[in-house]
Design an enzyme around this catalytic site. Structure first.
Site, mmCIF file in Angstrom:
data_model
loop_
_atom_site.group_PDB
_atom_site.id
_atom_site.type_symbol
_atom_site.label_atom_id
_atom_site.label_comp_id
_atom_site.label_asym_id
_atom_site.label_seq_id
_atom_site.Cartn_x
_atom_site.Cartn_y
_atom_site.Cartn_z
ATOM 1 N N LYS A 1 19.838 14.649 16.555
ATOM 2 C CA LYS A 1 20.189 14.026 17.840
ATOM 3 C C LYS A 1 20.043 12.513 17.765
ATOM 4 O O LYS A 1 20.942 11.767 18.148
ATOM 5 C CB LYS A 1 19.247 14.577 18.931
ATOM 6 C CG LYS A 1 19.255 13.777 20.206
ATOM 7 C CD LYS A 1 18.344 14.369 21.256
ATOM 8 C CE LYS A 1 16.954 13.794 21.287
ATOM 9 N NZ LYS A 1 16.851 12.422 21.816
ATOM 10 N N ASN A 2 18.887 12.072 17.250
ATOM 11 C CA ASN A 2 18.593 10.639 17.290
ATOM 12 C C ASN A 2 19.453 9.825 16.324
ATOM 13 O O ASN A 2 19.438 8.602 16.377
ATOM 14 C CB ASN A 2 17.107 10.389 17.018
ATOM 15 C CG ASN A 2 16.256 10.831 18.199
ATOM 16 O OD1 ASN A 2 16.784 11.194 19.256
ATOM 17 N ND2 ASN A 2 14.936 10.802 18.030
ATOM 18 N N ARG B 1 18.014 7.555 27.980
ATOM 19 C CA ARG B 1 17.688 6.193 27.576
ATOM 20 C C ARG B 1 18.525 5.723 26.384
ATOM 21 O O ARG B 1 18.872 4.551 26.274
ATOM 22 C CB ARG B 1 16.187 6.116 27.231
ATOM 23 C CG ARG B 1 15.767 4.749 26.771
ATOM 24 C CD ARG B 1 14.329 4.703 26.309
ATOM 25 N NE ARG B 1 14.150 3.592 25.403
ATOM 26 C CZ ARG B 1 13.808 2.369 25.759
ATOM 27 N NH1 ARG B 1 13.566 2.093 27.014
ATOM 28 N NH2 ARG B 1 13.698 1.416 24.862
ATOM 29 N N ASP C 1 10.225 6.604 31.726
ATOM 30 C CA ASP C 1 10.574 8.012 31.626
ATOM 31 C C ASP C 1 9.296 8.792 31.368
ATOM 32 O O ASP C 1 8.196 8.223 31.385
ATOM 33 C CB ASP C 1 11.647 8.267 30.565
ATOM 34 C CG ASP C 1 11.222 7.853 29.166
ATOM 35 O OD1 ASP C 1 10.011 7.728 28.915
ATOM 36 O OD2 ASP C 1 12.108 7.668 28.315
ATOM 37 N N ASP D 1 7.318 12.445 18.023
ATOM 38 C CA ASP D 1 8.052 13.567 18.608
ATOM 39 C C ASP D 1 7.492 14.920 18.175
ATOM 40 O O ASP D 1 7.819 15.946 18.774
ATOM 41 C CB ASP D 1 9.540 13.481 18.232
ATOM 42 C CG ASP D 1 10.253 12.364 18.978
ATOM 43 O OD1 ASP D 1 9.597 11.676 19.778
ATOM 44 O OD2 ASP D 1 11.458 12.165 18.756
#
Ligand code: UD1
Length: 433
Positions: free
Chosen positions: A25-26, A97, A121, A313
């Site tokens: 994803k990142n 974000r 967040d 994470d």
């Protein structure tokens, strides 16, 4: 209200089988933003089919691109026009974000960009100061007004040396994407070294950029006048891989995580081995065998740090493993100040956890105890599901949309590994306001 309902099986056989890790994803989100740098058709492979990718696709569409993510969930085709827009609305930045990753490419390509300031967040009040200072150093005028960061460089950006006060992942990526089209040489100092940065640099290089040092703490960029679109495969998601490694270790299972790269997970593998798991390189991924009942995982201290340190994470998963370990450990969060909201949810599952500043003291217990809990963010949501697997009885994790932001088919994947996990609709409490 939708919840993920987990029927725990502490002391049971644990997760067994194999899973395949999707693209990161990142990385995918930043590669989609990088497509803005070159008019024409960019094709990305191994893009995860998750909510955050859909949000980035919507942002690119609003900037004038055509984005096709429907042919098959894992390929994304982006048509970038000669003229692109320059605004990322609050609506999208608030939802995700990472929308701020268009800052660098749009400034370089269009000469102006307005990006909503994200605000806080669930994991912290991540600022944009490093992004703004870096772009200023490259010659942009940057100001904040009415909730937007406005950056202008009508005559283009000018290469220079840009030291970062902290190796921020997002700032490194934005500055890299800005520098590739700047005049002259840019030296980015004290940058982030994450595999996703190396992936971004690889795609930019294939597009015609001249970059040296990605993956080290100094990146040098020779600006070029124009880039061309490419086809690129996204690096495997080391955080999703780590999620399954921890889930297997916590449940005393045996899981082959295909696509997991040992070189991207060195610290994680060290910590899992210290906890008593066996982690084997298979040539196609990593196989993890957790300590089998009546053995329990050993308690292991973990402190998060920028890559190659232990990833923030995966901190919630380390905490879950610690909460069923034999002994006490300290989990230290060095990156995000409010990531510990999750600790109060694991405590609802009976974990013996005490927060002291940015440390959590975890005293392991033989089993947790199922309860309704609320996912505060993506990784915490997945970690609460893993906690449910080692809790007696039923755990219901609400805030499911957080999990969908970062995990593709998380529930079916766990079911395939033998877990009793389902998504179900439950009546919300319906309390009067
Ligand atoms: C990225 C990842 C996120 C991961 C994090 C750290 C994405 C979409 N997200 O987030 O999953 O947890 O890296 O590995 O890739 N900071 C500032 N000023 C800034 C920028 C950051 O003070 O201008 C601080 C933040 O408040 C935080 C720290 O730097 O304390 C790390 O943030 P950063 O590395 O920028 O993380 P992200 O890129 O937002």
């Amino acid at each position: 209200m939708e919840v993920i309902r987990v029927v725990g099986d502490p002391g049971g056989p644990g997760l067994r089988g194999e899973v395949t890790v999707p693209g990161a994803k990142n990385s995918a989100l930043k590669l989609m933003a990088a497509a803005l740098l070159a008019p024409g058709t960019t094709v990305l492979h191994d893009v995860p089919d998750i909510l955050d990718v859909a949000i980035m696709a919507e942002l690119l569409r609003r900037l004038g691109c055509t984005v096709d993510h429907t042919v098959d969930g894992h390929h994304v085709v982006i048509e970038v026009p000669e003229e692109v827009g320059h605004r990322a609305d609050y609506e999208l930045v608030r939802a995700m974000r990472a929308s701020i990753s268009v800052l660098g490419p749009l400034l370089a390509r269009v000469g102006e960009v307005d990006v909503a300031v994200p605000g806080g967040d669930a994991i912290g009040s991540r600022g944009l100061d490093l992004h703004a200072e870096g772009l200023r150093a490259l010659g942009a005028e940057v100001q904040v007004a009415h909730g937007y960061l406005l950056a202008r460089a009508p005559r283009g950006l000018e290469g220079t040396t840009v030291p970062l006060a902290f190796p921020s992942v997002g700032a490194t990526e934005n500055l890299l994407m800005a520098a590739v089209l700047a005049r002259g040489t840019t030296v980015l100092v004290n940058v982030a070294r994450e595999p996703e940065i190396v992936d971004l640099a690889a795609m930019l290089t294939a597009m015609g950029a001249r970059i040296a040092g990605a993956g080290t703490s100094t990146i040098t960029v020779e600006g070029v006048a124009r880039l061309h679109p490419v086809e690129h495969r996204v690096v495997p998601d080391r955080i999703v891989a780590g999620t399954f490694l921890y889930a297997a270790a916590a449940t005393g299972g045996d899981v082959h995580v295909r696509g997991a790269r040992a070189d991207h997970l060195t610290m994680v593998v060290d910590k899992l081995e210290a906890a008593g798991a066996a982690v084997l390189e298979t040539g196609e991924g990593l196989q993890v065998l957790g300590p089998v009942a009546p053995l329990r995982p050993a308690a292991v201290d973990v402190a998060t740090l920028p890559y190659p340190g232990f990833p923030t994470d995966l901190q919630p998963f380390a905490l879950v493993l610690g909460s069923v370990a034999d002994g006490s450990a300290v989990v230290t969060e060095n990156l995000f100040e409010t990531r510990f909201r999750f600790v109060h949810e694991v405590a609802r599952l009976g974990a013996d956890v005490r927060v002291e500043g940015h440390h959590v003291l975890v005293r392991g217990r033989p089993v947790l105890s199922g309860a309704p809990v609320q996912a505060p963010d993506i990784r915490a949501g997945a970690a609460l599901v893993v906690a449910g697997l080692v809790a007696e009885g039923v755990t219901e994790v609400s805030g499911v949309s957080h999990v969908d932001r970062g995990y593709e088919a998380f529930v079916p994947q766990l079911v395939a590994l033998g877990a009793d996990v389902r998504r179900v609709e439950v009546a919300s409490a319906g309390l009067p306001l």
